[in-house]
Design a protein around this motif. Structure first.
Motif, PDB file in Angstrom:
ATOM      1  N   THR A 157      11.885   0.619   5.869  1.00  0.00           N
ATOM      2  CA  THR A 157      11.884   1.947   6.473  1.00  0.00           C
ATOM      3  C   THR A 157      13.054   2.759   5.937  1.00  0.00           C
ATOM      4  OG1 THR A 157      13.193   1.177   8.371  1.00  0.00           O
ATOM      5  CG2 THR A 157      10.794   1.112   8.583  1.00  0.00           C
TER       6      THR A 157
ATOM      7  N   ASP B 297      -0.261   8.096  14.523  1.00  0.00           N
ATOM      8  CA  ASP B 297      -0.512   6.734  14.055  1.00  0.00           C
ATOM      9  C   ASP B 297       0.059   5.713  15.032  1.00  0.00           C
ATOM     10  OD1 ASP B 297      -1.663   7.873  11.897  1.00  0.00           O
ATOM     11  OD2 ASP B 297       0.091   7.719  10.604  1.00  0.00           O
TER      12      ASP B 297
ATOM     13  N   VAL C   2       3.766   5.268   4.500  1.00  0.00           N
ATOM     14  CA  VAL C   2       3.317   6.108   5.611  1.00  0.00           C
ATOM     15  C   VAL C   2       4.482   7.007   6.021  1.00  0.00           C
ATOM     16  CG1 VAL C   2       2.461   6.130   7.980  1.00  0.00           C
ATOM     17  CG2 VAL C   2       1.695   4.353   6.384  1.00  0.00           C
TER      18      VAL C   2
ATOM     19  N   ILE D  17       7.707   4.663   6.076  1.00  0.00           N
ATOM     20  CA  ILE D  17       7.438   3.243   6.325  1.00  0.00           C
ATOM     21  C   ILE D  17       6.650   2.690   5.146  1.00  0.00           C
ATOM     22  CG2 ILE D  17       6.379   1.566   7.885  1.00  0.00           C
ATOM     23  CD1 ILE D  17       6.708   3.577  10.125  1.00  0.00           C
ATOM     24  N   GLN D  18       7.231   1.728   4.470  1.00  0.00           N
ATOM     25  CA  GLN D  18       6.592   1.130   3.301  1.00  0.00           C
ATOM     26  C   GLN D  18       6.181  -0.304   3.624  1.00  0.00           C
ATOM     27  OE1 GLN D  18       5.840   2.246  -0.177  1.00  0.00           O
ATOM     28  NE2 GLN D  18       4.627   0.491   0.418  1.00  0.00           N
ATOM     29  N   PRO D  19       4.888  -0.581   3.833  1.00  0.00           N
ATOM     30  CA  PRO D  19       4.448  -1.964   4.061  1.00  0.00           C
ATOM     31  C   PRO D  19       4.736  -2.822   2.822  1.00  0.00           C
ATOM     32  CG  PRO D  19       2.746  -0.399   4.712  1.00  0.00           C
ATOM     33  CD  PRO D  19       3.769   0.372   3.956  1.00  0.00           C
TER      34      PRO D  19
ATOM     35  N   GLU E 247       1.418   1.593  15.871  1.00  0.00           N
ATOM     36  CA  GLU E 247       2.491   0.747  15.352  1.00  0.00           C
ATOM     37  C   GLU E 247       2.023   0.026  14.094  1.00  0.00           C
ATOM     38  OE1 GLU E 247       6.262  -0.841  15.173  1.00  0.00           O
ATOM     39  OE2 GLU E 247       5.463   0.732  16.497  1.00  0.00           O
ATOM     40  N   ILE E 248       2.915  -0.044  13.106  1.00  0.00           N
ATOM     41  CA  ILE E 248       2.621  -0.743  11.855  1.00  0.00           C
ATOM     42  C   ILE E 248       3.242  -2.126  11.938  1.00  0.00           C
ATOM     43  CG2 ILE E 248       2.946  -0.756   9.358  1.00  0.00           C
ATOM     44  CD1 ILE E 248       2.979   2.255   9.423  1.00  0.00           C
ATOM     45  N   ALA E 249       2.408  -3.154  11.912  1.00  0.00           N
ATOM     46  CA  ALA E 249       2.885  -4.532  12.041  1.00  0.00           C
ATOM     47  C   ALA E 249       3.145  -5.113  10.657  1.00  0.00           C
ATOM     48  CB  ALA E 249       1.854  -5.372  12.789  1.00  0.00           C
TER      49      ALA E 249
ATOM     50  N   ARG F 219       6.086   9.724   8.745  1.00  0.00           N
ATOM     51  CA  ARG F 219       5.976  10.125  10.151  1.00  0.00           C
ATOM     52  C   ARG F 219       7.034  11.189  10.462  1.00  0.00           C
ATOM     53  NH1 ARG F 219       4.962   4.482  13.527  1.00  0.00           N
ATOM     54  NH2 ARG F 219       2.751   4.290  12.986  1.00  0.00           N
TER      55      ARG F 219
ATOM     56  N   ARG G 233       7.967  -4.692   6.420  1.00  0.00           N
ATOM     57  CA  ARG G 233       8.011  -3.301   5.968  1.00  0.00           C
ATOM     58  C   ARG G 233       9.454  -2.874   5.743  1.00  0.00           C
ATOM     59  NH1 ARG G 233       7.110  -3.591  11.347  1.00  0.00           N
ATOM     60  NH2 ARG G 233       8.417  -2.330  12.745  1.00  0.00           N
TER      61      ARG G 233
ATOM     62  N   GLN H 203       0.856  -1.174   0.000  1.00  0.00           N
ATOM     63  CA  GLN H 203       0.000   0.000   0.000  1.00  0.00           C
ATOM     64  C   GLN H 203       0.897   1.230   0.000  1.00  0.00           C
ATOM     65  OE1 GLN H 203      -2.310  -0.166   3.592  1.00  0.00           O
ATOM     66  NE2 GLN H 203      -0.570  -0.608   4.888  1.00  0.00           N
TER      67      GLN H 203
END
Length: 395
Positions: free
Chosen positions: A297, A288, A271, A320-322, A290-292, A273, A295, A268
């Protein structure tokens, strides 16, 4: 005299004129009341003098007793200079904040500079120095530099020399890294030279030890080329084997690129930050959670600069790129391009230690994969030093 002027300026003073009455009596009464007057002048019935601002109220009583009429012609000193700003509390608060900030940040590290380190070791060195206290915001007068330098040399295997110097609020860390090629040999350590690859010996230039092969001999990897055990009339002697053994070698490099393969792909949009960086403290500007999951960074920073010196105040941005596994399909041409790029990188690594004389490239498609095979005939030094284990000799 200078100190008296400073005190008068801090407490404030006034210049007044008094007329009529008895000026001499006024001076006598002021002396009896311990009221200091200076720069007194008399012109006829007019008396001019200076007094402290807080003493003028007492002089009013003396003016009445001596029948003199007086008025102030000038006020000076800090109280009168600050009087126009008495309703502007922000100026006072700003001055106090300036003094407190200056007191708090003076004697602290604002900038950490590192010189002499390679890019791959830079982050590790800065992290190790931060653990020892050399970081933005730390008080440099509380650091034990000799102990820090000794600890750094003991913990950082890649560093042979390190020094920390302070220039005002800037900590300059200078390092020298180990260079294996420049390390002095160990003449007292006996060793052998063994073959690092299969090949045919072309030339031998031995400066220490006893040769076990000769030009034209075929050797395999791990075979003894130069022995550190030299026979003599008094028996075997141990020494350090030294020299260059040039051999013709054959290397096969293979690269396989599947036409259909699983790869990590962006799941997706990224994000972002942002954070405010202030003297080693990061203040998040996002809410936001925590992104689990998997990913990637990345981080960028924009710091304030003063005379080309990066200050410890600015904004950092973390991306942050999932990621998730996905299927990618390549055409035969695209797979060939990727295979040639990868093989070219392997060739460069091979050419760093060997001279490539002949090259043969084979391209084939096998089981849904593009396979690229490179066969290289090289000339290289295959002598690899190996220490002699004395315990093995004694046994």
């Amino acid at each position: 005299m200078f100190l008296i002027k400073i005190i008068r300026w801090l407490t404030g003073w006034a210049v007044f004129e008094a007329e009529g009455g008895f000026p001499e009596r006024l001076l006598n009464l002021a002396a009896a009341k311990r009221i200091r007057l200076w720069q007194t002048r008399r012109r006829g019935t007019m008396l001019t003098a200076c007094c402290r601002a807080r003493d003028y109220r007492q002089l009013r009583q003396l003016f009445r007793r001596t029948g003199m009429r007086a008025h102030i012609i000038k006020k000076n000193g800090m109280p009168f200079r600050l009087r126009p700003y008495r309703h502007r509390g922000g100026i006072l608060c700003g001055a106090l904040a300036y003094i407190l900030i200056l007191q708090f940040f003076s004697g602290r590290i604002w900038v950490v500079n590192l010189s002499g380190a390679s890019e791959e070791n830079r982050a590790a060195i800065l992290a190790a120095m931060a653990e020892m206290g050399v970081l933005v915001g730390a008080r440099y007068d509380e650091l034990d530099l000799p102990e820090i330098q000794l600890r750094a040399l003991a913990e950082l295997d890649s560093v042979s020399w390190l020094a920390v110097n302070f220039n005002a609020s800037v900590a300059d860390i200078e390092v020298t890294e180990w260079d294996p090629e420049q390390q002095p040999p160990e003449p007292d350590t006996p060793s052998n030279l063994k073959a690092s690859a299969d090949g045919v010996i072309l030339e031998m230039r031995i400066t220490g030890g006893q040769g076990m092969v000769k030009p034209g001999d075929a050797v395999v990897k791990g075979m003894l080329l130069v022995s550190g055990v030299v026979e003599s009339t008094v028996g075997p002697l141990l020494c350090r084997a030294e020299g260059v053994v040039l051999a013709k070698t054959r290397h096969v490099l293979t690269v396989t690129v599947p036409l259909v393969q699983q790869q990590r792909l962006p799941e997706q949009p990224p994000v972002y930050r942002p954070s405010l960086f202030f003297f080693g403290i990061r203040i998040p500007l996002y809410t936001d959670g925590e992104i689990a999951g998997d990913r990637d960074t990345g981080q960028w920073e924009q710091m304030l600069t003063l005379n080309r010196v990066k200050m410890p105040i600015g904004v950092t941005l973390e991306q942050i790129q999932p990621m998730a596994l996905g299927q990618v399909t390549y055409t035969a041409g695209e797979a060939e391009t990727l295979a040639f790029e990868e093989l070219t990188g392997l060739e460069r690594t091979l050419a760093e230690n060997a001279e490539i004389e002949q090259t043969e490239i084979k391209l084939e498609e096998v089981d849904g994969c593009i396979r690229l095979t490179g066969i290289y005939i090289c000339v290289e030094n295959i002598a690899s030093e190996e220490k002699i284990q004395l315990a093995d000799i004694d046994s």
